[in-house]
Design a protein around this motif. Structure first.
Motif, PDB file in Angstrom:
ATOM      1  N   THR A 142      41.057  46.180  31.817  1.00 34.33           N
ATOM      2  CA  THR A 142      40.122  44.834  32.056  1.00 34.33           C
ATOM      3  C   THR A 142      40.975  43.838  32.779  1.00 34.33           C
ATOM      4  O   THR A 142      40.433  43.395  33.656  1.00 34.33           O
ATOM      5  N   VAL A 143      42.129  43.694  32.321  1.00 37.96           N
ATOM      6  CA  VAL A 143      42.905  43.032  33.227  1.00 37.96           C
ATOM      7  C   VAL A 143      42.972  43.207  34.743  1.00 37.96           C
ATOM      8  O   VAL A 143      42.847  42.347  35.607  1.00 37.96           O
ATOM      9  N   ASP A 144      42.943  44.370  35.089  1.00 39.03           N
ATOM     10  CA  ASP A 144      43.045  44.969  36.350  1.00 39.03           C
ATOM     11  C   ASP A 144      41.911  44.360  37.143  1.00 39.03           C
ATOM     12  O   ASP A 144      41.784  44.355  38.429  1.00 39.03           O
ATOM     13  N   LEU A 145      40.779  44.167  36.575  1.00 38.34           N
ATOM     14  CA  LEU A 145      39.288  43.999  37.103  1.00 38.34           C
ATOM     15  C   LEU A 145      39.667  42.619  37.966  1.00 38.34           C
ATOM     16  O   LEU A 145      39.019  42.242  38.806  1.00 38.34           O
ATOM     17  N   VAL A 146      40.387  41.635  37.328  1.00 38.49           N
ATOM     18  CA  VAL A 146      40.295  40.233  37.955  1.00 38.49           C
ATOM     19  C   VAL A 146      41.924  39.748  38.267  1.00 38.49           C
ATOM     20  O   VAL A 146      41.854  38.739  38.820  1.00 38.49           O
ATOM     21  N   ILE A 147      43.012  40.632  37.787  1.00 35.71           N
ATOM     22  CA  ILE A 147      44.205  39.888  37.952  1.00 35.71           C
ATOM     23  C   ILE A 147      44.662  39.561  39.238  1.00 35.71           C
ATOM     24  O   ILE A 147      45.184  38.368  39.479  1.00 35.71           O
ATOM     25  N   ASN A 148      44.275  39.994  40.133  1.00 37.38           N
ATOM     26  CA  ASN A 148      44.604  39.864  41.878  1.00 37.38           C
ATOM     27  C   ASN A 148      43.763  38.558  42.276  1.00 37.38           C
ATOM     28  O   ASN A 148      44.589  37.692  42.647  1.00 37.38           O
ATOM     29  N   GLU A 149      42.491  38.350  41.851  1.00 39.93           N
ATOM     30  CA  GLU A 149      41.958  37.144  41.868  1.00 39.93           C
ATOM     31  C   GLU A 149      42.533  35.956  41.367  1.00 39.93           C
ATOM     32  O   GLU A 149      42.577  34.854  41.819  1.00 39.93           O
ATOM     33  N   ILE A 150      43.002  35.967  40.324  1.00 41.56           N
ATOM     34  CA  ILE A 150      43.544  34.780  39.327  1.00 41.56           C
ATOM     35  C   ILE A 150      45.053  34.545  40.009  1.00 41.56           C
ATOM     36  O   ILE A 150      45.290  33.621  40.015  1.00 41.56           O
ATOM     37  N   ILE A 151      45.747  35.821  40.239  1.00 40.52           N
ATOM     38  CA  ILE A 151      47.274  35.420  40.875  1.00 40.52           C
ATOM     39  C   ILE A 151      46.931  34.705  42.304  1.00 40.52           C
ATOM     40  O   ILE A 151      47.835  33.606  42.457  1.00 40.52           O
ATOM     41  N   GLU A 152      45.869  34.890  42.925  1.00 40.01           N
ATOM     42  CA  GLU A 152      45.570  34.183  44.197  1.00 40.01           C
ATOM     43  C   GLU A 152      45.344  32.597  44.077  1.00 40.01           C
ATOM     44  O   GLU A 152      45.873  31.916  44.526  1.00 40.01           O
ATOM     45  N   LYS A 153      44.810  32.488  42.702  1.00 44.34           N
ATOM     46  CA  LYS A 153      44.413  30.898  42.416  1.00 44.34           C
ATOM     47  C   LYS A 153      45.818  30.328  42.109  1.00 44.34           C
ATOM     48  O   LYS A 153      45.544  29.048  41.968  1.00 44.34           O
ATOM     49  N   LEU A 154      46.676  30.908  41.849  1.00 43.23           N
ATOM     50  CA  LEU A 154      47.787  30.069  41.665  1.00 43.23           C
ATOM     51  C   LEU A 154      48.404  29.096  42.710  1.00 43.23           C
ATOM     52  O   LEU A 154      48.962  28.113  42.456  1.00 43.23           O
ATOM     53  N   ALA A 155      47.655  29.477  43.652  1.00 42.36           N
ATOM     54  CA  ALA A 155      47.979  28.707  44.919  1.00 42.36           C
ATOM     55  C   ALA A 155      46.975  27.411  45.145  1.00 42.36           C
ATOM     56  O   ALA A 155      46.934  26.572  45.872  1.00 42.36           O
TER      57      ALA A 155
END
Length: 248
Positions: free
Chosen positions: A96-109
């Protein structure tokens, strides 16, 4: 975009009121805002024994357009807070983490929502494993080539080490932090150097030898940060301390 599998679509319709589901995809941002605000208020009230509850909720937020490509910063903030709240309240798998984690990491910026994104990552790390999430964050940051994502990724890992304790394999971390200190971007370099300082509290003098071959000017910058921290007693972990210990 990622479409929800039919069975999850049905389950989300069983557990969520139509007004929320319709509101999430409404073209008027005020209606989307009302929907996410209502959903956040209800997030801790679902049946934790319901199979796949966290996946149903996270997919509902990320899979219904605009999902995490939400352009309104207030709506996006609620979506991130909902995902964090799901991770804090329900069992969560790395699938479940993998479904969204890249989009979340991108939002760190993201200037307005970077902090909320960082909090989601911390909740993911607490619900699964710090090492798993750190690995994802650093590998994605280096794929992205965005200096802002990279420096914020180092800042998040740095903070995580302090909050969780050093529950990481030093080897992989050293490889990534060396890439960071060698970055041509001064902000990325500064974040990575700061992380070396934090690592030195846990690893001691041995850490410095990994930076022996750096250019003298860079090496002395690293040494300054290293000297500030080495021999300091690391703070007591505040996160990742077993949930079952009678805490919330």
């Amino acid at each position: 975009g990622s479409h929800m599998p039919e069975e999850l679509q049905e389950k989300s319709e069983e557990i969520l009121p139509a007004e929320i589901l319709n509101g999430l995809v409404d073209s008027n941002w005020k209606n989307r805002l009302a929907a996410v605000e209502q959903l956040l208020g209800e997030i801790s009230g679902f049946d934790a024994k319901q199979a796949g509850i966290s996946q149903i909720l996270i997919r509902t937020i990320s899979g219904r357009k605009p999902g995490l490509k939400e352009m309104n910063f207030q709506v996006l903030k609620f979506k991130l807070d909902i995902i964090r709240s799901v991770a804090e309240n329900y069992p969560l798998t790395t699938t479940t983490v993998d479904l969204v984690i890249n989009e979340i990491i991108e939002k760190l910026a993201d200037a307005k929502n970077g902090a909320a994104a960082a909090d989601v990552l911390s909740a993911f790390a607490e619900a699964t494993k710090l090492e798993y999430v750190v690995g994802k964050v650093l590998s994605f940051a280096f794929e992205q080539k965005s200096p802002k994502v990279q420096s914020e990724a180092f800042n998040w890992v740095n903070r995580s080490i302090i909050e969780f304790g050093f529950q990481l394999q030093p080897k992989t971390l050293i490889e990534d932090v060396r890439k960071g200190v060698q970055s041509t971007n001064p902000t990325v370099r500064a974040s990575a150097i700061q992380m070396v300082g934090t690592m030195s509290m846990y690893m001691g003098k041995a850490l410095m030898m990994f930076f022996d071959s750096e250019k003298p000017a860079l090496k002395s910058q690293i040494q300054v940060e290293f000297d500030k921290n080495v021999g300091e007693k690391p703070p007591k972990p505040v996160r990742g301390v077993q949930r079952s210990s009678g805490g919330t």
